[in-house]
Design a protein around this motif. Structure first.
Motif, PDB file in Angstrom:
ATOM      1  N   VAL A   1     -17.028  24.352 -12.693  1.00  0.00           N
ATOM      2  CA  VAL A   1     -16.554  23.075 -12.173  1.00  0.00           C
ATOM      3  C   VAL A   1     -15.189  23.354 -11.569  1.00  0.00           C
TER       4      VAL A   1
ATOM      5  N   PRO B   1     -18.215  20.119  -7.861  1.00  0.00           N
ATOM      6  CA  PRO B   1     -17.099  19.232  -8.191  1.00  0.00           C
ATOM      7  C   PRO B   1     -17.300  18.604  -9.572  1.00  0.00           C
ATOM      8  N   VAL B   2     -16.238  18.057 -10.099  1.00  0.00           N
ATOM      9  CA  VAL B   2     -16.249  17.490 -11.458  1.00  0.00           C
ATOM     10  C   VAL B   2     -17.307  16.415 -11.634  1.00  0.00           C
ATOM     11  N   ASP B   3     -17.542  15.610 -10.614  1.00  0.00           N
ATOM     12  CA  ASP B   3     -18.477  14.487 -10.757  1.00  0.00           C
ATOM     13  C   ASP B   3     -19.929  14.853 -10.425  1.00  0.00           C
ATOM     14  N   PHE B   4     -20.214  16.118 -10.202  1.00  0.00           N
ATOM     15  CA  PHE B   4     -21.573  16.561  -9.902  1.00  0.00           C
ATOM     16  C   PHE B   4     -22.439  16.474 -11.158  1.00  0.00           C
ATOM     17  N   PRO B   5     -23.680  16.005 -11.053  1.00  0.00           N
ATOM     18  CA  PRO B   5     -24.558  15.945 -12.236  1.00  0.00           C
ATOM     19  C   PRO B   5     -24.988  17.358 -12.669  1.00  0.00           C
ATOM     20  N   GLN B   6     -24.310  17.884 -13.661  1.00  0.00           N
ATOM     21  CA  GLN B   6     -24.464  19.281 -14.076  1.00  0.00           C
ATOM     22  C   GLN B   6     -25.860  19.621 -14.572  1.00  0.00           C
TER      23      GLN B   6
ATOM     24  N   SER C   1     -22.532  18.297  -3.299  1.00  0.00           N
ATOM     25  CA  SER C   1     -23.170  17.002  -3.551  1.00  0.00           C
ATOM     26  C   SER C   1     -24.616  17.220  -3.988  1.00  0.00           C
TER      27      SER C   1
ATOM     28  N   ALA D   1     -10.004  10.379  -3.456  1.00  0.00           N
ATOM     29  CA  ALA D   1     -11.253  11.053  -3.822  1.00  0.00           C
ATOM     30  C   ALA D   1     -12.449  10.379  -3.159  1.00  0.00           C
TER      31      ALA D   1
ATOM     32  N   ASP E   1     -11.991  22.201  -8.454  1.00  0.00           N
ATOM     33  CA  ASP E   1     -11.377  21.356  -7.440  1.00  0.00           C
ATOM     34  C   ASP E   1     -10.432  22.252  -6.646  1.00  0.00           C
TER      35      ASP E   1
END
Length: 154
Positions: free
Chosen positions: A105, A89-94, A64, A6, A107
């Motif tokens: 969200v 993506p899952v780690d994006f600041p929603q 990003s 990742a 993948d």
């Protein structure tokens, strides 16, 4: 120390994965998907998803924070769809995603809708025009797959 898979993903890899997962989600919900649809105003929708009743959904993919910040044209998409989502993506600041649009969200394997957008119906004439554009582009892409050596002299 080795980086995880990742951590080694490039922005294009992340974009492709999120796009694939969002497309799978749209197809699982009964919609047909068309990627990279040019819109009449010069914009391009990452994903146009068409429901069986002709409902038009645009999904814009953001891989990003930088991608989000440089591309603030999202309100322009509202005129071309009934529903507008962002897929991230899952780690994006929603919290960056505006409340007036939907949030997915995703993948490479699928996605989840975290927030549904309000429905803003497209005018009938615009819907018809967009559906014709989608049909023509889809047919042309299929024809090019079936006959990649065709040369158009027009």
């Amino acid at each position: 120390m080795q980086l995880s898979d990742a951590a080694r993903q490039t922005r294009p890899d992340i974009t492709l994965a999120v796009c694939r997962g969002a497309c799978r989600l749209m197809r699982q919900s009964g919609r047909a998907v068309l990627r990279e649809l040019p819109l009449p105003d010069g914009r391009r929708a990452d994903i146009m998803a068409i429901g069986g009743n002709g409902e038009l959904t645009i999904v814009e993919v953001k891989s990003s924070i930088e991608d989000w910040r440089v591309d603030q044209k999202w309100p322009d998409y509202l005129a071309w769809c009934d529903l507008l989502y962002f897929a991230v993506p899952v780690d994006f600041p929603q919290a960056l995603i505006a409340e007036e649009v939907g949030l997915i969200v995703a993948d490479a394997y699928g996605g989840d809708i975290l927030r549904h957008p309000p429905r803003r119906p497209v005018a009938a004439a615009r819907r018809k025009s967009l559906l014709i554009d989608c049909a023509r582009l889809s047919a042309e892409r299929l024809a090019r797959l079936e006959d990649p050596e065709f040369v158009d002299f027009l």
